[in-house]
Design a protein around this motif. Structure first.
Motif, short mmCIF file in Angstrom:
data_model
loop_
_atom_site.label_atom_id
_atom_site.label_comp_id
_atom_site.label_asym_id
_atom_site.label_seq_id
_atom_site.Cartn_x
_atom_site.Cartn_y
_atom_site.Cartn_z
N ARG A 73 0.83 -1.20 0.00
CA ARG A 73 0.00 0.00 0.00
C ARG A 73 0.87 1.26 0.00
N ARG A 74 1.96 1.21 0.73
CA ARG A 74 2.86 2.38 0.77
C ARG A 74 3.55 2.59 -0.57
N GLN A 75 3.88 1.49 -1.26
CA GLN A 75 4.49 1.63 -2.59
C GLN A 75 3.50 2.25 -3.56
N ILE A 76 2.24 1.86 -3.48
CA ILE A 76 1.22 2.44 -4.35
C ILE A 76 1.00 3.90 -3.97
N PHE A 77 0.99 4.19 -2.68
CA PHE A 77 0.82 5.58 -2.22
C PHE A 77 1.97 6.46 -2.69
N ALA A 78 3.18 5.91 -2.74
CA ALA A 78 4.32 6.68 -3.21
C ALA A 78 4.15 7.10 -4.66
N GLU A 79 3.45 6.30 -5.44
CA GLU A 79 3.19 6.65 -6.84
C GLU A 79 2.01 7.61 -6.99
N LEU A 80 0.94 7.37 -6.24
CA LEU A 80 -0.29 8.14 -6.43
C LEU A 80 -0.36 9.38 -5.56
N GLY A 81 0.07 9.27 -4.31
CA GLY A 81 0.03 10.41 -3.40
C GLY A 81 -1.35 10.74 -2.87
N ASP A 82 -2.29 9.80 -2.93
CA ASP A 82 -3.65 10.04 -2.46
C ASP A 82 -4.16 8.77 -1.79
N ARG A 83 -4.36 8.85 -0.49
CA ARG A 83 -4.76 7.67 0.27
C ARG A 83 -6.13 7.15 -0.15
N ARG A 84 -7.03 8.04 -0.51
CA ARG A 84 -8.37 7.64 -0.95
C ARG A 84 -8.29 6.77 -2.20
N LEU A 85 -7.43 7.15 -3.15
CA LEU A 85 -7.28 6.38 -4.38
C LEU A 85 -6.60 5.04 -4.12
N VAL A 86 -5.66 5.01 -3.17
CA VAL A 86 -5.01 3.74 -2.82
C VAL A 86 -6.03 2.77 -2.26
N ASN A 87 -6.89 3.26 -1.37
CA ASN A 87 -7.92 2.39 -0.78
C ASN A 87 -8.90 1.91 -1.85
N LYS A 88 -9.28 2.80 -2.77
CA LYS A 88 -10.20 2.40 -3.83
C LYS A 88 -9.55 1.35 -4.72
N LEU A 89 -8.27 1.54 -5.04
CA LEU A 89 -7.56 0.60 -5.91
C LEU A 89 -7.46 -0.78 -5.27
N VAL A 90 -7.07 -0.84 -4.01
CA VAL A 90 -6.86 -2.13 -3.36
C VAL A 90 -8.17 -2.79 -2.94
N ASP A 91 -9.11 -2.01 -2.42
CA ASP A 91 -10.33 -2.59 -1.84
C ASP A 91 -11.47 -2.78 -2.84
N GLU A 92 -11.54 -1.94 -3.89
CA GLU A 92 -12.66 -2.03 -4.83
C GLU A 92 -12.27 -2.57 -6.21
N ILE A 93 -11.13 -2.11 -6.74
CA ILE A 93 -10.76 -2.49 -8.10
C ILE A 93 -9.99 -3.81 -8.13
N ALA A 94 -9.05 -4.01 -7.23
CA ALA A 94 -8.21 -5.21 -7.24
C ALA A 94 -8.99 -6.52 -7.12
N PRO A 95 -10.07 -6.61 -6.30
CA PRO A 95 -10.79 -7.88 -6.21
C PRO A 95 -11.35 -8.40 -7.53
N LYS A 96 -11.60 -7.50 -8.49
CA LYS A 96 -12.12 -7.93 -9.79
C LYS A 96 -11.07 -8.69 -10.60
#
Length: 127
Positions: A73-96
């Motif tokens: 999650r921290r590696q993704i945050f380092a790229e995006l810089g937005d915690r809300r988008l990191v949570n959306k990516l891991v919790d909503e998009i990744a399960p698909k």
């Protein structure tokens, strides 16, 4: 010699290119699809798929009742810089995409832009 020179520079200097890729990734995560030039879409596809791979790995670790992978999650945050988008990516998009081995993005050529004739494409997440 151009050994190992794979990157397309997009006629931008390094920090501008990084900023462009981050903005493309943010828009894809937020909206699911964007329209951009074909060259930017192809480079952005590669960038976003690497982030999605990390997100899928983080979701798998979380799903197997192991301690959650904060490092990914921290590696993704380092790229995006937005915690809300990191949570959306891991919790909503990744399960698909848990059962999928790559190929998370699609580039569809649309045609030429009216103003300058640049080739446009739609970059979207595969469902």
């Amino acid at each position: 010699m151009r050994h190992r020179m794979k990157r397309n520079k997009l006629n931008r200097y390094g920090t501008h290119r990084v900023s462009l890729m981050r903005n493309l990734a943010k828009e894809i995560i937020e909206h699911g699809t964007i329209m951009t030039t074909t060259v930017k879409a192809k480079v952005g596809k590669e960038y976003i798929e690497k982030l999605l791979t990390k997100a899928v790995k983080a979701y798998k670790i979380k799903d197997e009742n192991k301690p959650e992978s904060v490092a990914l999650r921290r590696q993704i945050f380092a790229e995006l810089g937005d915690r809300r988008l990191v949570n959306k990516l891991v919790d909503e998009i990744a399960p698909k995409y848990v059962g999928r081995n790559g190929g998370y993005m699609r580039v569809i050529k649309v045609g030429a832009r009216r103003g300058d004739g640049a080739e446009l494409s739609v970059l979207q997440l595969v469902d």
